[in-house]
Design a protein around this motif. Structure first.
Motif, mmCIF file in Angstrom:
data_model
loop_
_atom_site.group_PDB
_atom_site.id
_atom_site.type_symbol
_atom_site.label_atom_id
_atom_site.label_comp_id
_atom_site.label_asym_id
_atom_site.label_seq_id
_atom_site.Cartn_x
_atom_site.Cartn_y
_atom_site.Cartn_z
ATOM 1 N N LEU A 1 -1.082 -7.635 -6.405
ATOM 2 C CA LEU A 1 -1.403 -6.288 -6.881
ATOM 3 C C LEU A 1 -0.133 -5.536 -7.272
ATOM 4 C CD1 LEU A 1 -3.809 -4.415 -7.347
ATOM 5 C CD2 LEU A 1 -3.531 -3.577 -4.997
ATOM 6 N N ASP A 2 0.943 -5.756 -6.544
ATOM 7 C CA ASP A 2 2.238 -5.153 -6.851
ATOM 8 C C ASP A 2 2.704 -5.584 -8.243
ATOM 9 O OD1 ASP A 2 4.839 -4.214 -6.930
ATOM 10 O OD2 ASP A 2 5.439 -5.069 -5.014
ATOM 11 N N THR A 3 2.641 -6.887 -8.503
ATOM 12 C CA THR A 3 3.050 -7.416 -9.804
ATOM 13 C C THR A 3 2.181 -6.854 -10.928
ATOM 14 O OG1 THR A 3 3.804 -9.478 -8.780
ATOM 15 C CG2 THR A 3 3.380 -9.527 -11.149
ATOM 16 N N VAL B 1 -6.600 -1.091 0.136
ATOM 17 C CA VAL B 1 -6.142 -2.000 -0.911
ATOM 18 C C VAL B 1 -7.207 -2.136 -1.994
ATOM 19 C CG1 VAL B 1 -5.459 -4.378 -1.428
ATOM 20 C CG2 VAL B 1 -4.623 -3.263 0.647
ATOM 21 N N ASP B 2 -8.473 -2.212 -1.601
ATOM 22 C CA ASP B 2 -9.560 -2.334 -2.575
ATOM 23 C C ASP B 2 -9.640 -1.099 -3.469
ATOM 24 O OD1 ASP B 2 -11.978 -3.781 -3.553
ATOM 25 O OD2 ASP B 2 -13.014 -2.009 -2.778
ATOM 26 N N THR B 3 -9.445 0.084 -2.880
ATOM 27 C CA THR B 3 -9.447 1.329 -3.661
ATOM 28 C C THR B 3 -8.346 1.316 -4.710
ATOM 29 O OG1 THR B 3 -10.367 2.607 -1.819
ATOM 30 C CG2 THR B 3 -9.215 3.839 -3.540
ATOM 31 N N LEU B 4 -7.154 0.905 -4.305
ATOM 32 C CA LEU B 4 -6.028 0.835 -5.234
ATOM 33 C C LEU B 4 -6.291 -0.181 -6.338
ATOM 34 C CD1 LEU B 4 -3.212 0.973 -2.553
ATOM 35 C CD2 LEU B 4 -3.372 2.559 -4.488
ATOM 36 N N ALA B 5 -6.832 -1.330 -5.968
ATOM 37 C CA ALA B 5 -7.090 -2.385 -6.956
ATOM 38 C C ALA B 5 -8.117 -1.935 -7.988
ATOM 39 C CB ALA B 5 -7.566 -3.651 -6.251
ATOM 40 N N ALA C 1 0.021 4.961 -7.584
ATOM 41 C CA ALA C 1 -0.660 3.858 -6.899
ATOM 42 C C ALA C 1 0.327 2.730 -6.594
ATOM 43 C CB ALA C 1 -1.810 3.344 -7.761
ATOM 44 N N TRP C 2 1.234 2.460 -7.551
ATOM 45 C CA TRP C 2 2.215 1.376 -7.370
ATOM 46 C C TRP C 2 3.128 1.642 -6.172
ATOM 47 C CZ3 TRP C 2 7.494 0.960 -9.999
ATOM 48 C CH2 TRP C 2 8.056 -0.308 -9.786
ATOM 49 N N ILE C 3 3.600 2.868 -6.024
ATOM 50 C CA ILE C 3 4.485 3.184 -4.900
ATOM 51 C C ILE C 3 3.718 3.137 -3.583
ATOM 52 C CG2 ILE C 3 6.106 4.863 -3.944
ATOM 53 C CD1 ILE C 3 6.965 3.448 -6.572
ATOM 54 N N HIS C 4 2.443 3.493 -3.613
ATOM 55 C CA HIS C 4 1.616 3.345 -2.405
ATOM 56 C C HIS C 4 1.462 1.867 -2.038
ATOM 57 C CE1 HIS C 4 0.636 7.602 -2.883
ATOM 58 N NE2 HIS C 4 0.036 7.555 -1.704
ATOM 59 N N ILE C 5 1.363 1.018 -3.046
ATOM 60 C CA ILE C 5 1.277 -0.425 -2.790
ATOM 61 C C ILE C 5 2.568 -0.913 -2.137
ATOM 62 C CG2 ILE C 5 1.187 -2.698 -3.920
ATOM 63 C CD1 ILE C 5 -0.688 -1.367 -6.012
ATOM 64 N N LYS C 6 3.715 -0.418 -2.608
ATOM 65 C CA LYS C 6 4.996 -0.780 -1.986
ATOM 66 C C LYS C 6 4.996 -0.382 -0.512
ATOM 67 C CE LYS C 6 7.370 -2.334 -5.596
ATOM 68 N NZ LYS C 6 7.855 -3.740 -5.683
ATOM 69 N N ALA C 7 4.491 0.814 -0.210
ATOM 70 C CA ALA C 7 4.443 1.278 1.181
ATOM 71 C C ALA C 7 3.555 0.361 2.024
ATOM 72 C CB ALA C 7 3.932 2.719 1.230
ATOM 73 N N LEU C 8 2.420 -0.042 1.465
ATOM 74 C CA LEU C 8 1.524 -0.947 2.187
ATOM 75 C C LEU C 8 2.192 -2.295 2.432
ATOM 76 C CD1 LEU C 8 -1.919 -0.284 0.461
ATOM 77 C CD2 LEU C 8 -1.374 0.091 2.861
ATOM 78 N N ARG C 9 2.934 -2.782 1.447
ATOM 79 C CA ARG C 9 3.609 -4.077 1.605
ATOM 80 C C ARG C 9 4.644 -4.014 2.737
ATOM 81 N NH1 ARG C 9 5.517 -7.398 -3.448
ATOM 82 N NH2 ARG C 9 5.178 -9.045 -1.888
#
Length: 437
Positions: A60-62, A131-135, A348-356
């Motif tokens: 998802l990050d990529t 994660v599903d919400t972001l995706a 959303a991308w920066i939130h994904i980084k935080a989740l990672r």
């Protein structure tokens, strides 16, 4: 630099002291600017679920990074002559403080002052739901992006095809923007007006001989109506019955009769189509009416009613009425959509980084959850190697094998699927804001 390193280390006393040492060394050596990166307490779930999420978040990050880079490039394409203003249109909406949530801020400020958006992505939900919400959000943006850019590219292609017809020499270009009704004898049973291309060195010869090239040529009926670097376009009126004979004699004298039939409705349609496409394309960037240029002619004050491409603008997910009202006046629908949804995708991308960081820290350092995330911004490209050495020295106690592998790429880490260049004693993720590079 537009590059950031997002790292984390265990939050125990020993590692908090290590973080302090890192801050001291990097500050004294002017290697990087460091800030704490706040991540909320999430529901951890099972370790098996975290392993699955780790893989999903990596993909998802990529995807998110690829999406925002495409959107940034689309802004460049839409703005065309105003490319210098592109960076000021790639912003993030709010994020610093609650009272500033409606402000548009630069991407670096958003990252360095990151705060998790609890309203949009509730931290109390299971991680898989977040994660599903972001995706889903990113997938919807990509779907909309594809349809809007496809419509815009079709418009551009149609316009380019019409503009090509307005270019070139007198032998190939369209004549709709050159000729006028007054140049022709129309609705005559016996007479017809032809268009003849005459080389520039032959102008005098044409004037002396055109009346005698065939019988039944109307005297003094020629007129120069356009010219290019090679020659001129002349009219000549004659009887219909001698058209073939006139064409043959003209060819013998190196005069070329351009096949053209004056159809007022068709010429009007072509002019209006070009004006409409020019207006539509411009209005995807800016809604103000502009002078429309067409070939060598300029149509001033020609205002065209434009129907926006596709469906009416769909508000970005989570966008408030106040945010929509704050959108810049005078912006076309495509640029406005790109700006709003670029911001949504970037956030959303920066939130994904935080989740990672959260997931990898739990997997790496174990339970209970206790780690500190730090955002490092290297001051210059040349200092990154030294910065990596400092981090390796400070945190080598976390993983001796990984620390050694940073210095010696030939060292293999048992069970590690990633390349050694991606694995360090501490959790590490890279953020590159050079989206237009």
């Amino acid at each position: 630099m537009s590059e950031f390193w997002l790292i984390s280390a265990p939050g125990d006393k020993e590692n908090l002291q290590a973080l302090e040492r890192m801050n001291t060394v990097t500050s004294k050596s002017n290697l990087s600017y460091n800030t704490k990166f706040s991540i909320p307490d999430f529901k951890v779930g099972t370790l098996d679920s975290l392993v699955g999420l780790s893989d999903e978040l990596g993909k998802l990050d990529t995807f998110a990074e690829s999406l925002i880079k495409r959107m940034a490039q689309n802004v460049v394409e839409v703005m065309e002559d105003a490319k210098g203003k592109v960076p000021e249109n790639l912003l993030a909406n709010g994020g610093l403080k609650e009272k500033m949530k409606y402000l548009k801020i630069d991407l670096t400020s958003f990252v360095t002052h990151f705060e998790w958006d609890m309203a949009k992505y509730p931290a109390k939900q299971p991680l898989a739901s977040v994660v599903d919400t972001l995706a889903k959000q990113l997938a919807q943006i990509e779907t909309d992006l594809k349809s809007r850019t496809a419509a815009y590219n079709t418009l551009k292609t149609n316009l380019e095809n019409l503009e090509k017809k307005s270019m070139g020499n007198l032998f190939t270009r369209t004549l709709s923007d050159i000729v006028s009704k007054e140049d022709f004898v129309l609705d005559s049973e016996y007479l017809v007006t032809l268009l003849v291309i005459v080389p520039k060195p032959s102008y005098t010869q044409w004037q002396k001989t055109y009346e005698s090239l065939s019988d039944m040529v109307v005297p003094r009926s020629t007129k120069l109506i356009a010219e290019d670097n090679e020659g001129g376009l002349f009219t000549v009126t004659l009887f219909r019955k001698v058209i073939d004979d006139f064409k043959t004699k003209a060819k013998e004298n190196k005069f070329t009769v351009r096949e053209f039939y004056y159809d007022e409705k068709e010429i009007k349609r072509e002019r209006e189509e070009l004006s409409r496409l020019l207006s539509d394309k411009k209005q995807q960037y800016q809604t103000s009416c502009v002078a429309l240029k067409k070939g060598s002619a300029t149509f001033l004050d020609h205002k065209v009613k434009v129907t926006p491409l596709g469906n009416p603008d769909r508000p970005a997910a989570g966008q408030t009425d106040r945010e929509r009202e704050s959108e810049g006046e005078g912006e076309g629908p495509l640029l406005r959509w790109l700006k709003v949804n670029f911001s949504e995708a970037f956030i959303a991308w920066i939130h994904i980084k935080a989740l990672r960081v959260f997931v990898e820290s739990v997997l790496r350092y174990g339970l209970p959850v206790n780690f500190q995330a730090v955002l490092l911004q290297p001051h210059k490209k040349s200092s990154t190697k030294r910065l990596r050495e400092v981090l390796n020295s400070v945190f080598r106690h976390l993983d001796q094998v990984a620390a050694a592998s940073v210095l010696d790429a030939s060292v293999e880490i048992p069970g590690l699927q990633l390349g050694t260049q991606d694995y360090f004693p501490y959790v590490y993720f890279h953020i590159d804001l050079g989206l237009l590079d």
